[in-house]
Scaffold this motif. Sequence first.
Motif, PDB file in Angstrom:
ATOM      1  N   LYS A  81       0.687  -1.255  -0.044  1.00 48.41           N
ATOM      2  CA  LYS A  81      -0.088   0.102   0.088  1.00 48.41           C
ATOM      3  C   LYS A  81       1.026   1.366  -0.445  1.00 48.41           C
ATOM      4  CE  LYS A  81      -3.683  -2.858   2.651  1.00 48.41           C
ATOM      5  NZ  LYS A  81      -4.412  -2.199   4.056  1.00 48.41           N
ATOM      6  N   PRO A  82       0.231   2.339  -0.559  1.00 47.22           N
ATOM      7  CA  PRO A  82       1.437   3.452  -0.200  1.00 47.22           C
ATOM      8  C   PRO A  82       1.088   3.749   0.707  1.00 47.22           C
ATOM      9  CG  PRO A  82      -0.809   3.951  -1.821  1.00 47.22           C
ATOM     10  CD  PRO A  82      -0.702   2.250  -1.084  1.00 47.22           C
ATOM     11  N   GLU A  83       2.245   4.476   1.301  1.00 48.11           N
ATOM     12  CA  GLU A  83       2.115   5.187   2.585  1.00 48.11           C
ATOM     13  C   GLU A  83       0.982   6.785   1.940  1.00 48.11           C
ATOM     14  OE1 GLU A  83       5.894   5.792   4.614  1.00 48.11           O
ATOM     15  OE2 GLU A  83       6.582   4.060   3.637  1.00 48.11           O
ATOM     16  N   GLU A  84       0.538   7.024   3.590  1.00 52.63           N
ATOM     17  CA  GLU A  84      -0.102   8.270   3.767  1.00 52.63           C
ATOM     18  C   GLU A  84       0.344   9.270   3.554  1.00 52.63           C
ATOM     19  OE1 GLU A  84      -3.498   6.757   5.272  1.00 52.63           O
ATOM     20  OE2 GLU A  84      -4.112   4.976   4.619  1.00 52.63           O
ATOM     21  N   LYS A  85       0.100  10.408   3.586  1.00 53.65           N
ATOM     22  CA  LYS A  85       1.055  11.432   4.161  1.00 53.65           C
ATOM     23  C   LYS A  85       0.542  11.622   5.217  1.00 53.65           C
ATOM     24  CE  LYS A  85       2.648  12.759  -0.713  1.00 53.65           C
ATOM     25  NZ  LYS A  85       3.033  14.170  -1.351  1.00 53.65           N
ATOM     26  N   PRO A  86       0.633  12.118   6.234  1.00 56.28           N
ATOM     27  CA  PRO A  86      -0.048  13.076   6.832  1.00 56.28           C
ATOM     28  C   PRO A  86      -1.391  14.370   6.069  1.00 56.28           C
ATOM     29  CG  PRO A  86       2.090  12.752   7.459  1.00 56.28           C
ATOM     30  CD  PRO A  86       2.147  12.770   6.936  1.00 56.28           C
ATOM     31  N   ASP A  87      -2.388  14.184   7.977  1.00 54.43           N
ATOM     32  CA  ASP A  87      -3.042  15.593   7.374  1.00 54.43           C
ATOM     33  C   ASP A  87      -2.843  16.130   8.141  1.00 54.43           C
ATOM     34  OD1 ASP A  87      -5.504  17.009   6.361  1.00 54.43           O
ATOM     35  OD2 ASP A  87      -6.793  15.587   8.096  1.00 54.43           O
ATOM     36  N   ARG A  90      -5.016  18.185  10.900  1.00 54.92           N
ATOM     37  CA  ARG A  90      -5.612  16.652  11.441  1.00 54.92           C
ATOM     38  C   ARG A  90      -4.843  17.462  12.947  1.00 54.92           C
ATOM     39  NH1 ARG A  90      -1.615  13.800  14.133  1.00 54.92           N
ATOM     40  NH2 ARG A  90       0.600  13.832  12.738  1.00 54.92           N
TER      41      ARG A  90
END
Length: 179
Positions: A81-87, A90
């Motif tokens: 899975k591609p790493e999610e960039k932090p929002d 948030r």
Amino acid sequence: MQDVNGLVERLRAANYNEREGIKEELLALCRSPAGAAVRDQLDGLRRGELLEVQWEIEEVLERSAPPKPQAGAAPPPPPPKPEEKPDPNRPLTSKDLTLVYDDPRGLLLHKSKVGDRWFATQVDPRTQQPQTFELHPQEVAQLKQQLAGSPYWVLGSGAIAAPAAAASAKAPAGRPPGR
């Protein structure tokens, strides 16, 4: 494709002993470069044939089918899975902040680990509960200037550097500042 139709007609009219030779000819056509088209045509012809002829065609199709993966073999792993960039919007938690100033009289300053956001924590005199709020950049600059000589800056936080004016005022006469 006329060859396939002709071979199926011969298979239908042939006696039991002659069928093996015809099935071998069909099998050779299924393994030829046009094998996929031959297999599709045989599958279509099979549905309209007598049950006994259907069985013979099914046998040819089974023998010419591409090999199936082994039951004991593990399926290929799913793609990573591609790493999610932090929002960036948030809400921050205490894990996202670094303590940079700790005055025992009740003022704490925190800097965000990512970005350049500053937060202050003070005790509310009415409720006696600590309150944390974000500081504006002008407030941060003003606090740094006011608290520049304070001993309560956390060592190693790198949050404050001595202002140039303060460094030159502390330098002995006859020596240039910074040496």
